[in-house]
Design an enzyme around this catalytic site. Structure first.
Site, PDB file in Angstrom:
ATOM      1  CE  LYS A  93      15.146 -24.708  29.628  1.00 66.16           C
ATOM      2  NZ  LYS A  93      14.981 -25.857  30.569  1.00 66.16           N
ATOM      3  CB  SER A 168      13.155 -24.274  33.608  1.00 68.21           C
ATOM      4  OG  SER A 168      13.934 -25.314  33.038  1.00 68.21           O
ATOM      5  CB  SER A 192      12.956 -28.510  33.368  1.00 66.74           C
ATOM      6  OG  SER A 192      13.130 -28.042  34.678  1.00 66.74           O
TER       7      SER A 192
END
Length: 527
Positions: A93, A168, A192
């Protein structure tokens, strides 16, 4: 390189390496069936073939990945003792700081930032010899639940490219679900990792707070953020979690405890009869009303499978969870307001100057933050600043901290009645694009009701596929006491085995492998 269709296992002219799990890849590499260079090239080819349609990545790093793979191959050929997963690719990420590789947090504020140091989790991944395929897309500074808030482009759900992958960590989850990467690293502040895992039919874990270092992870809300693994199986998530975990002197919140053998825990859970006598606590406040009928049905069916396998089902009442969402959306923006104050146009990142008037520190800061932050980030900064302001601190922030304490106490009481707590991960399956445009952010915030309590309490949580509702994955959430992450892997692997046996195949093997040109065109547009 063409791929194996994971639904049939029949090769379409290629090696089919991207259809294998991380555990299968590790075993094949150790046995000399293929090289890390071959595995890495297969995944890079898969990214090239599907990235237009999916949009999982912000930065792809073929040179870095292939250099690592070649080094692993050389060392393995020389007989060196390597990490069991050396040579298995991974995606990060784009909140994970990577020296020499652009790290953006999906924000214009850091669009061109190349860090001078490594996050601890990245340093561990490099030391273990896992080739890094690239940096995945996210909601800007991890603020969002759909990955529509990226400053660069949206990410699409591989199961249905008209739907979101969650957020996210939507890019990390989509990369795993689209067979672009066998493993991904995400972060979880209020769900997330777990919610995107639920939406994409993958396994996502939020470890116990402090068990994985946050050093070098771009902060959103420091008392809630936690790095977590995403994979297609419980065992794969366990392997990545075990690699990343451990005390880090650079992180003042890092736990000084040995890392349990999560892989062994998952292996125990995969055995027949592993759930016999396990008390599964169904949280009253996290089921029923507000959950889509198909989601509830898939969850209930998985629960019935566990009960038939010998698990004991216990109903748990946790009254404080009725206030957990409200408390979270005061505490999280308050920490956001504090953490993002550093982006002032003076030290690093974007610098913008006012179009007119004097150029002062104040006007440069205002211009920079106006240009660099997206709407959702601004919304949360304003909300947090208000909650922390004089005259409102006790009424809002202080009260929210008291609710957090009540949530922690309720969890302590609940774990006296059950070994793990269970619920649907999210109240719906993956949402269609455009929900953000409704103008009502609370409608999306409510989707975090099942996942937020674990972050408030600092306990570990896992989402694994429970089946499908209208052709889309449904997440089954497990919560365990703090420092009992191994328990999640044992019970999670048990539930995973039951669901897979009931369906005749793992849920992730039903994921589509081709995508439409219309989705490619839409993904190319900005969020």
């Amino acid at each position: 390189m063409s791929e194996t269709n994971p639904q049939s296992g029949a090769a379409q002219g290629g090696t089919g390496l991207t259809s294998l799990t991380a555990a299968q890849l590790a075993a094949g590499l150790a046995a000399g069936e293929y090289t890390s260079t071959e595995v890495t090239r297969a995944h890079l080819d898969r990214i090239e073939a599907t990235e237009e349609q999916i949009g999982s990545f912000l930065t792809v790093t073929p040179d870095v990945a292939l250099a690592t793979a070649a080094d692993v191959d050389r060392r393995r050929a020389a007989g060196e003792q390597l990490h069991p997963y050396a040579g298995v690719p991974v995606a990060l990420k784009d909140l994970v700081v990577t020296e020499g590789i652009r790290t953006t947090a999906a924000s214009k504020m850091l669009a061109d930032w190349v860090p001078p140091y490594d996050a601890t989790v990245y340093a561990k991944i490099k030391a273990a010899g896992l080739p890094v395929l690239g940096k995945t897309n996210l909601d800007e500074f991890a603020m969002g639940a759909t990955t529509e808030h990226s400053a660069f482009h949206v990410t699409r759900n591989p199961w249905n490219t008209d739907t979101v992958p969650g957020g996210s960590s939507g890019g990390a989850a989509s990369a795993a679900a689209a067979f672009q990467a066998p493993l991904s690293v995400g972060t979880d502040t209020g769900g997330s990792v777990r919610q995107p895992a639920a939406f994409t039919g993958t396994v996502g874990v939020k470890p116990t707070y402090g068990s994985v270092s946050r050093y070098g992870i771009i902060a959103m809300a420091s008392s809630l953020d936690q790095v977590g693994p995403i994979g297609r199986t419980v065992a794969d998530a366990a392997a990545l979690h075990q690699l990343m975990a451990g005390h880090d002197p650079h992180d003042s919140t890092s736990l000084r405890e040995p890392v349990p053998d999560f892989l062994a825990a998952a292996a125990v859970g995969a055995q027949d009869g592993s759930l016999r006598g396990t008390r599964l606590g169904v949280v009253k406040q996290l089921t029923g009303e507000g959950y889509a009928a198909g989601v509830q049905a898939a969850f209930d069916h998985a629960l019935a499978l566990a009960q038939a396998a010998g698990a004991e089902i216990v109903e748990i009442d946790m009254p404080s969870l009725s206030y957990a969402l409200d408390a979270y959306y005061l505490l999280m923006p308050s920490e956001v307001s504090s953490n993002l104050a550093r982006y002032d146009g003076m030290r690093f990142g974007l610098r913008a100057e006012p179009e007119s008037g004097p150029i002062t520190a104040e006007t440069v800061m205002a211009a920079t933050r106006a240009a660099g932050f997206g709407d959702e980030v601004k919304r949360r900064i304003i909300l947090g600043t208000y909650a922390l302001s004089a005259g409102y601190y006790d009424a809002y922030y202080g009260s929210a901290q008291k609710v957090r304490t009540l949530v922690q106490r309720d969890f302590a009481a609940a774990f006296e009645q059950a070994d793990v707590l269970v619920s649907p991960t999210a109240p719906t399956t993956a949402l269609p694009f455009g929900k953000e445009e409704s103008g009502d952010p609370m409608a999306l915030y409510l989707g975090d009701a099942s996942t937020i309590p674990a972050n408030l309490a600092g306990i570990p949580g896992m989402s694994l596929p429970a089946g499908l509702a209208d052709g889309m994955p449904v997440g089954f959430q497990l919560l365990a006491p703090a420092r009992e992450d191994a328990r999640l892997y044992t019970v999670g692997a048990g539930v995973e085995a039951l669901v897979s046996a009931d369906r005749g195949a793992p849920v992730w093997q039903s994921a589509p492998v081709t995508y439409s040109s219309e989705a490619a065109a839409a993904t190319a547009t900005n969020a």
